[in-house]
Write a protein that holds these residues in place. Structure first.
Motif, PDB file in Angstrom:
ATOM      1  N   ARG A 257       0.827  -1.194   0.000  1.00 10.54           N
ATOM      2  CA  ARG A 257       0.000   0.000   0.000  1.00 10.54           C
ATOM      3  C   ARG A 257       0.872   1.260   0.000  1.00 10.54           C
ATOM      4  NH1 ARG A 257      -5.386  -0.557   1.699  1.00 10.54           N
ATOM      5  NH2 ARG A 257      -5.935  -2.605   2.518  1.00 10.54           N
ATOM      6  N   THR A 258       0.409   2.261  -0.729  1.00 18.09           N
ATOM      7  CA  THR A 258       1.111   3.540  -0.742  1.00 18.09           C
ATOM      8  C   THR A 258       0.929   4.281   0.554  1.00 18.09           C
ATOM      9  OG1 THR A 258       0.853   3.763  -3.112  1.00 18.09           O
ATOM     10  CG2 THR A 258       1.225   5.791  -1.876  1.00 18.09           C
ATOM     11  N   SER A 259      -0.252   4.167   1.126  1.00 19.39           N
ATOM     12  CA  SER A 259      -0.525   4.890   2.356  1.00 19.39           C
ATOM     13  C   SER A 259      -1.365   4.009   3.241  1.00 19.39           C
ATOM     14  CB  SER A 259      -1.271   6.193   2.070  1.00 19.39           C
ATOM     15  OG  SER A 259      -2.507   5.923   1.433  1.00 19.39           O
TER      16      SER A 259
ATOM     17  N   GLN B 214       2.839  -6.963   2.380  1.00 16.98           N
ATOM     18  CA  GLN B 214       2.738  -7.197   0.953  1.00 16.98           C
ATOM     19  C   GLN B 214       1.534  -8.086   0.677  1.00 16.98           C
ATOM     20  OE1 GLN B 214       6.364  -8.495  -0.974  1.00 16.98           O
ATOM     21  NE2 GLN B 214       7.632  -7.212   0.341  1.00 16.98           N
ATOM     22  N   TYR B 215       0.787  -7.699  -0.325  1.00 15.40           N
ATOM     23  CA  TYR B 215      -0.373  -8.474  -0.747  1.00 15.40           C
ATOM     24  C   TYR B 215      -0.031  -9.145  -2.067  1.00 15.40           C
ATOM     25  CZ  TYR B 215      -2.543  -5.765   2.915  1.00 15.40           C
ATOM     26  OH  TYR B 215      -2.835  -5.198   4.125  1.00 15.40           O
TER      27      TYR B 215
ATOM     28  N   GLY C 140      -1.382 -17.921  -5.375  1.00 15.66           N
ATOM     29  CA  GLY C 140      -0.450 -17.007  -4.740  1.00 15.66           C
ATOM     30  C   GLY C 140      -0.448 -17.192  -3.241  1.00 15.66           C
ATOM     31  N   LEU C 141       0.131 -16.235  -2.539  1.00 14.45           N
ATOM     32  CA  LEU C 141       0.255 -16.323  -1.093  1.00 14.45           C
ATOM     33  C   LEU C 141      -0.827 -15.516  -0.408  1.00 14.45           C
ATOM     34  CD1 LEU C 141       3.095 -17.230  -2.103  1.00 14.45           C
ATOM     35  CD2 LEU C 141       4.000 -16.216  -0.009  1.00 14.45           C
ATOM     36  N   GLN C 142      -1.331 -16.061   0.665  1.00 12.53           N
ATOM     37  CA  GLN C 142      -2.339 -15.380   1.471  1.00 12.53           C
ATOM     38  C   GLN C 142      -1.757 -15.133   2.854  1.00 12.53           C
ATOM     39  OE1 GLN C 142      -5.936 -17.634   2.031  1.00 12.53           O
ATOM     40  NE2 GLN C 142      -7.009 -15.976   3.048  1.00 12.53           N
ATOM     41  N   LEU C 143      -1.895 -13.909   3.332  1.00 13.04           N
ATOM     42  CA  LEU C 143      -1.358 -13.567   4.650  1.00 13.04           C
ATOM     43  C   LEU C 143      -2.189 -14.232   5.743  1.00 13.04           C
ATOM     44  CD1 LEU C 143       0.654 -11.818   6.308  1.00 13.04           C
ATOM     45  CD2 LEU C 143      -1.111 -10.043   6.308  1.00 13.04           C
ATOM     46  N   LEU C 144      -1.518 -14.989   6.605  1.00 17.49           N
ATOM     47  CA  LEU C 144      -2.185 -15.614   7.748  1.00 17.49           C
ATOM     48  C   LEU C 144      -2.177 -14.679   8.956  1.00 17.49           C
ATOM     49  CD1 LEU C 144      -0.898 -19.298   7.940  1.00 17.49           C
ATOM     50  CD2 LEU C 144      -3.252 -18.549   7.558  1.00 17.49           C
ATOM     51  N   LEU C 145      -1.006 -14.147   9.248  1.00 16.81           N
ATOM     52  CA  LEU C 145      -0.850 -13.251  10.386  1.00 16.81           C
ATOM     53  C   LEU C 145       0.499 -12.563  10.297  1.00 16.81           C
ATOM     54  CD1 LEU C 145       1.286 -15.035  12.192  1.00 16.81           C
ATOM     55  CD2 LEU C 145      -0.768 -16.206  12.951  1.00 16.81           C
ATOM     56  N   LYS C 146       0.658 -11.551  11.154  1.00 16.14           N
ATOM     57  CA  LYS C 146       1.928 -10.828  11.176  1.00 16.14           C
ATOM     58  C   LYS C 146       2.188 -10.271  12.559  1.00 16.14           C
ATOM     59  CE  LYS C 146      -0.193  -6.497   9.689  1.00 16.14           C
ATOM     60  NZ  LYS C 146      -0.270  -5.468   8.626  1.00 16.14           N
ATOM     61  N   TYR C 147       3.459 -10.056  12.849  1.00 13.27           N
ATOM     62  CA  TYR C 147       3.863  -9.384  14.074  1.00 13.27           C
ATOM     63  C   TYR C 147       4.708  -8.176  13.699  1.00 13.27           C
ATOM     64  CZ  TYR C 147       6.451  -8.067  18.179  1.00 13.27           C
ATOM     65  OH  TYR C 147       7.020  -7.334  19.193  1.00 13.27           O
TER      66      TYR C 147
ATOM     67  N   ASN D  69      11.884  -2.489   2.206  1.00 13.87           N
ATOM     68  CA  ASN D  69      10.762  -3.275   1.732  1.00 13.87           C
ATOM     69  C   ASN D  69      11.003  -4.768   1.686  1.00 13.87           C
ATOM     70  OD1 ASN D  69       9.261  -0.931   1.061  1.00 13.87           O
ATOM     71  ND2 ASN D  69      10.543  -0.692  -0.750  1.00 13.87           N
ATOM     72  N   MET D  70      12.251  -5.178   1.661  1.00 13.04           N
ATOM     73  CA  MET D  70      12.514  -6.526   1.185  1.00 13.04           C
ATOM     74  C   MET D  70      12.016  -7.602   2.134  1.00 13.04           C
ATOM     75  SD  MET D  70      16.066  -8.027  -0.251  1.00 13.04           S
ATOM     76  CE  MET D  70      16.301  -9.779  -0.563  1.00 13.04           C
ATOM     77  N   LEU D  71      11.188  -8.456   1.598  1.00 16.45           N
ATOM     78  CA  LEU D  71      10.614  -9.573   2.332  1.00 16.45           C
ATOM     79  C   LEU D  71      11.468 -10.800   2.064  1.00 16.45           C
ATOM     80  CD1 LEU D  71       8.038 -10.168   4.047  1.00 16.45           C
ATOM     81  CD2 LEU D  71       6.923 -10.796   1.921  1.00 16.45           C
ATOM     82  N   THR D  72      12.018 -11.388   3.114  1.00 18.00           N
ATOM     83  CA  THR D  72      12.838 -12.582   2.967  1.00 18.00           C
ATOM     84  C   THR D  72      12.050 -13.783   3.435  1.00 18.00           C
ATOM     85  OG1 THR D  72      14.865 -11.315   3.331  1.00 18.00           O
ATOM     86  CG2 THR D  72      14.995 -13.696   3.617  1.00 18.00           C
ATOM     87  N   PHE D  73      11.958 -14.793   2.578  1.00 16.03           N
ATOM     88  CA  PHE D  73      11.155 -15.967   2.882  1.00 16.03           C
ATOM     89  C   PHE D  73      12.001 -17.116   3.406  1.00 16.03           C
ATOM     90  CE2 PHE D  73       6.917 -15.093   1.344  1.00 16.03           C
ATOM     91  CZ  PHE D  73       7.094 -14.014   0.503  1.00 16.03           C
ATOM     92  N   GLY D  74      11.377 -17.910   4.245  1.00 16.14           N
ATOM     93  CA  GLY D  74      11.947 -19.197   4.599  1.00 16.14           C
ATOM     94  C   GLY D  74      11.697 -20.188   3.471  1.00 16.14           C
ATOM     95  N   GLY D  75      12.210 -21.384   3.632  1.00 13.30           N
ATOM     96  CA  GLY D  75      12.119 -22.373   2.572  1.00 13.30           C
ATOM     97  C   GLY D  75      10.742 -22.991   2.401  1.00 13.30           C
TER      98      GLY D  75
END
Lengths: 120, 114
Positions: free
Chosen positions: A98-100, A109-110, B43-50, B100-106
């Protein structure tokens, strides 16, 4: 929600042709989009970061002339695989930020549903 | 450089059993932490985040994860597995002090037996 679409979902092409994959953020603006490549039974590998209105940043080992990225608007980024060869066959996934928005959602990231490319 | 380790590329549980998927990261500064799920050919679906705050994070589909700084871990759990939970699960991080960079596990493939 934050929906990201990719088109096409599947593409089969002959070796030597170019293939364009579109990534769209449908209900939000995305200054930054990412392109990933995923080989069977493996994790996602970041190919490049696409920023609206500027040149993409490619990861080490990714040929920028082979994988052309254009991020012409806040909702669209395209990846063109030029002169595709069988070794380019893979699952390509884009994501968008998202930009904002609230800080706690800005880093998320989506992901799009992916595009499976098969080069014959 | 940031790295993410998912212990066990395949995990098999019986329906109704506890699901535990392990994730450890390497960072001196706690990063942002994510779990994504990928169903076949999707694709990938977000389950949760911290990001900050409460270290026990609840996500969708009954999953939760706990950030343990002392163990540099962010394991994913679900009390009772359903057949529909069978999928590939990815742990990922973004450094707290950069971009921004998202680093993934295997990735870990979860199989659920009837």
């Amino acid at each position: 929600g934050a929906v990201v679409s990719q088109h096409p979902s599947w593409v089969i092409c002959k070796s030597g042709t170019s293939v364009k994959i579109e990534c769209r953020s449908l209900d939000f603006q995305a200054t930054t989009m990412f392109w990933y490549r995923q080989f069977p039974k493996q994790s996602l590998m970041l190919m490049a970061t696409s920023n609206e209105g500027s040149k993409a940043t490619y990861e080490q080992g990714v040929e920028k002339d082979k994988f052309l990225i254009n991020h012409a608007s806040l909702t669209l980024s395209t990846l063109t695989v030029t002169s595709a060869h069988p070794e380019d066959s893979s699952f390509y996934i884009c994501s968008a930020k998202r930009t904002s928005g609230r800080l706690l959602s800005a880093e998320t990231q989506y992901f799009g549903p992916g595009t499976r490319l098969l080069v014959l | 450089a940031q790295s993410v380790t998912q212990l066990g590329s395949h995990v098999s549980v019986s329906e109704g059993a506890l699901v535990l998927l392990r994730c450890n990261y390497s960072s001196s500064v706690p990063p942002y932490l994510f779990w994504y799920v990928q169903y076949p050919n999707q694709g990938l679906q977000l389950l949760l985040k911290y990001t900050t705050g409460a270290t026990l994070v609840k996500g969708i589909n009954g999953f939760e994860a706990e950030f343990k700084k002392s163990e540099t871990s962010f394991h994913l759990t679900k009390p009772s597995a359903h057949m529909s939970d069978a999928a590939e699960y990815f742990c990922a991080v973004i450094p707290n002090n950069a971009g921004n960079m998202l680093t993934f596990g295997g990735g870990t493939r979860l199989m659920v037996k009837p």
